[in-house]
Design a protein around this motif. Structure first.
Motif, short mmCIF file in Angstrom:
data_model
loop_
_atom_site.label_atom_id
_atom_site.label_comp_id
_atom_site.label_asym_id
_atom_site.label_seq_id
_atom_site.Cartn_x
_atom_site.Cartn_y
_atom_site.Cartn_z
N LEU A 10 0.82 -1.22 0.00
CA LEU A 10 0.00 0.00 0.00
C LEU A 10 0.86 1.27 0.00
N ASP A 11 1.85 1.31 0.90
CA ASP A 11 2.64 2.54 1.00
C ASP A 11 3.55 2.74 -0.20
N ARG A 59 -5.34 -3.23 -13.97
CA ARG A 59 -6.00 -2.62 -12.80
C ARG A 59 -5.34 -3.20 -11.57
N VAL A 60 -4.94 -2.34 -10.68
CA VAL A 60 -4.35 -2.82 -9.43
C VAL A 60 -5.36 -2.51 -8.32
N ALA A 61 -5.52 -3.45 -7.41
CA ALA A 61 -6.45 -3.19 -6.28
C ALA A 61 -5.98 -3.94 -5.05
N PHE A 62 -6.49 -3.52 -3.92
CA PHE A 62 -6.16 -4.18 -2.65
C PHE A 62 -7.41 -4.89 -2.11
N PRO A 98 -3.84 2.25 7.10
CA PRO A 98 -3.75 1.01 6.30
C PRO A 98 -4.78 -0.05 6.69
N ASN A 99 -5.35 0.07 7.90
CA ASN A 99 -6.36 -0.92 8.30
C ASN A 99 -7.78 -0.39 8.20
N VAL A 100 -7.93 0.84 7.71
CA VAL A 100 -9.25 1.46 7.56
C VAL A 100 -9.28 2.06 6.14
N LEU A 101 -9.82 1.28 5.19
CA LEU A 101 -9.64 1.68 3.79
C LEU A 101 -10.95 2.09 3.10
#
Ligand code: HEM
Length: 553
Positions: free
Chosen positions: A108-109, A437-440, A484-487
């Motif tokens: 993420l970062d 497409r990139v996603a988490f 990072p834990n609240v998206l």
């Protein structure tokens, strides 16, 4: 030569003519898929490809089309299986119009620091809307609607929330079934809670974006709710076809025709506000010098005014400005209403928390006056009244409640999303080809025991406790802060620019609901309405109904 003279051709012609509509539709889809796959195969040969494994094929023989079709209704299951079976590994999922590279949260970062020219949030979010067919291509290159939220709405949040709260009071009298609710609280009345909140939010948003009198224009309020639904429906339908078929398919889609009508009607309404802005320019300048005074309507300061003062060229033409206003309704209304609906569904499912939240609201009301009533949420610093800011800031338990609902019910299960505008290689060598497409895996991550203790337990005071662990945690775990834990609002500097406004709007609405009413499910046996997913998008159950009654103290 007549091709049908041949008996074989005649038989085919006869078959085609007698095909039912669903079969014709399936035939078009299969043919177009076949043609586009062949075209891709012929043209993609030399491009570098994703080397990450694709998740979801049931066997070597399963056609990709079937896997893509399963993603439409089965994305929740596919993502869950992939996340569980390949923990901390990247994997690829196939949506019918795009391949998604799903990256573990540890990236993420690193991605946040990659410039937008390489990995674009707009590319990903706007491409879903087939912008060239809906008059909104400017979204790809132009940021005025984001700038206004960052430079005007957020810095002056409480002024705008105060203005929205006056419109909430106006809408309260119209959108709630007051005449059916007995004062003694004996009668339960059935309501569509999400729809009610949608009505309230569209009024509040219109007040802040367009101001009077447009914010009370029924046509505008109708557009601000319907535009999103029609645009999503039209885009979803178009994307089932390969892009080369769009010119043929687009004119046949009823939802797209409605979108074009809405854009036309919006030009009339927004255009009128723009004309007023132009004609008031001189008078406002005189008022600033103290030479004349303005009426309340003339003095209002809206986000449209800011955009007109700061926009250039095409940005301030009525076509683009009115389409931009429609897009802002798309970003702001359904998202906010479904978050509020999910909060109320959670509360009805866990009624033991009513008392805790009502107590918080009652305590604040004792000191500041009831929410939304005389002596309550008055203008900041005006007439001895209390600012909406003070009310909202003190609602700490409701704030935590907001986050716990958003943790379990984010608006999208895969996010943040980015589109690779060029080939990108990450530090560990992971290669992302242009066009990917990139996603988490947002939802899975937020429901992971590694991220949150007892993630399946509904624990609405989870974030409240975190905030009170130590003074430096107080601001970290507030609703609207990205982490990072609240998206649910995205992450980092590309996160939702309207999130502080959304949190405050929801707090205002929920505080009043808690103070004035009680709710329960209309169908207790069915329990909490289930969230459905279309592709990666979460959909609250629009058939869900609640019962409400007046609260008696
Ligand atoms: C609970 C309500 C809301 C939720 C859950 C939500 C969520 C999101 C998410 C997940 C994104 C994508 C961020 C990314 O790409 O990483 C986004 C973008 C955006 N949101 Fe919100 N949002 C909400 C309310 C609002 C409101 C009220 C506004 C306007 C006042 C707004 C305006 C926008 C805009 C303009 C973007 C696009 C940003 C860009 O292109 O850079 N949102 N929102």
């Amino acid at each position: 030569m007549n091709p049908y003279a041949n008996p074989f051709h005649l038989a085919i012609k006869d078959r085609i003519e007698h095909l039912s509509y669903p079969k014709t539709f399936a035939l078009i889809l299969i043919t177009s898929w076949f043609l586009s796959t062949t075209a891709k195969w012929l043209t993609n040969g030399k491009r570098k490809k994703l080397t990450i494994p694709t998740w979801g094929y049931r066997s070597w023989f399963e056609p990709t089309l079937l896997l893509q079709a399963r993603f439409v209704m089965g994305a929740r299951q596919l993502v869950h299986e992939a996340y569980t079976k390949m923990p901390n590994m990247p994997f690829v999922l196939k949506r019918y119009d795009a391949d998604f590279l799903i990256l573990p949260i540890r990236y993420l970062d690193e991605l946040r620091l990659i410039p937008l020219s390489k990995l674009s949030n707009k590319g990903a979010n706007v491409a879903n809307l087939v912008p060239e067919y809906h008059g909104i291509t400017f979204l790809l290159t132009n940021n005025l609607h984001v700038e206004v939220l960052r430079k005007k709405l957020t810095p002056e949040l409480w002024k705008f929330i105060d203005s929205a709260s006056t419109e909430l009071s106006h809408g309260w009298d119209i959108s709630l079934p007051h005449s059916q609710l007995s004062a003694n609280g004996n009668d339960w009345v059935k309501i569509d809670f999400e729809r009610t909140v949608r009505d309230l939010v569209s009024r509040m948003t219109a007040k802040v974006f367009l101001g009077d009198p447009a914010c009370r224009d029924e046509t505008w309020l109708g557009i601000s709710v319907a535009f999103s639904i029609d645009l999503f429906t039209a885009s979803f339908t178009m994307k089932m076809f390969p892009p080369w078929m769009y010119p043929v398919v687009a004119p046949l889609i009823p939802a797209r025709r409605r979108v074009l009508k809405q854009l036309k009607a919006a030009r009339g309404i927004v255009g009128e506000q723009m004309r007023k802005h132009a004609s008031l320019k001189e008078k406002r300048a005189q008022a600033a010098r103290g030479e004349v005074s303005l009426t309340a309507e003339e003095a209002q300061d809206t986000l449209l005014d800011w955009m007109l003062d700061h926009g250039k060229g095409e940005e301030v033409r009525v076509e683009e400005m009115s389409a931009r206003q429609c897009v802002l309704t798309l970003a702001s209304i359904h998202t906010t209403a479904s978050q509020a609906a999910n909060m109320m569904f959670d509360l009805c499912e866990h009624p033991q928390w009513w008392e805790v939240l009502q107590e918080e609201v009652d305590e604040i009301a004792k000191e500041l006056g009831p929410p939304g009533l005389a002596g309550g949420m008055k203008e900041e610093g005006g007439g001895g009244g209390v600012s909406v800011k003070e009310w909202c800031v003190r609602l700490e338990k409701l704030d935590s409640f907001f986050q716990e609902t958003q943790r379990r019910e984010p608006p999208i299960m895969l996010g943040p999303q980015r589109l690779a505008q060029q080939d990108v290689t990450l530090k560990d060598g992971t290669f992302i080809p242009r066009g990917t497409r990139v996603a988490f895996p947002m939802l899975e991550h937020q429901m992971d025991p590694q991220t949150y203790e007892n993630p399946n337990e509904y624990d609405p005071m989870r974030f409240y406790r975190k905030r009170h662990e130590s003074p430096d945690q107080m601001h970290l775990h507030m609703a609207g802060q990205t982490h990072p834990n609240v998206l649910g609002f995205g992450y980092g500097n590309q996160a939702c620019p309207g999130r502080q406004f959304a949190v405050a709007e929801i707090k205002l609405i929920m505080a009043r609901m808690l103070y004035e009413f009680e709710f329960k499910f209309a169908d207790e046996k069915k329990g909490r309405p289930k969230t459905g997913y279309i592709n990666e998008m979460a959909m609250t159950d629009w058939n869900a109904r609640l019962l409400m009654r007046k609260r008696v103290r």
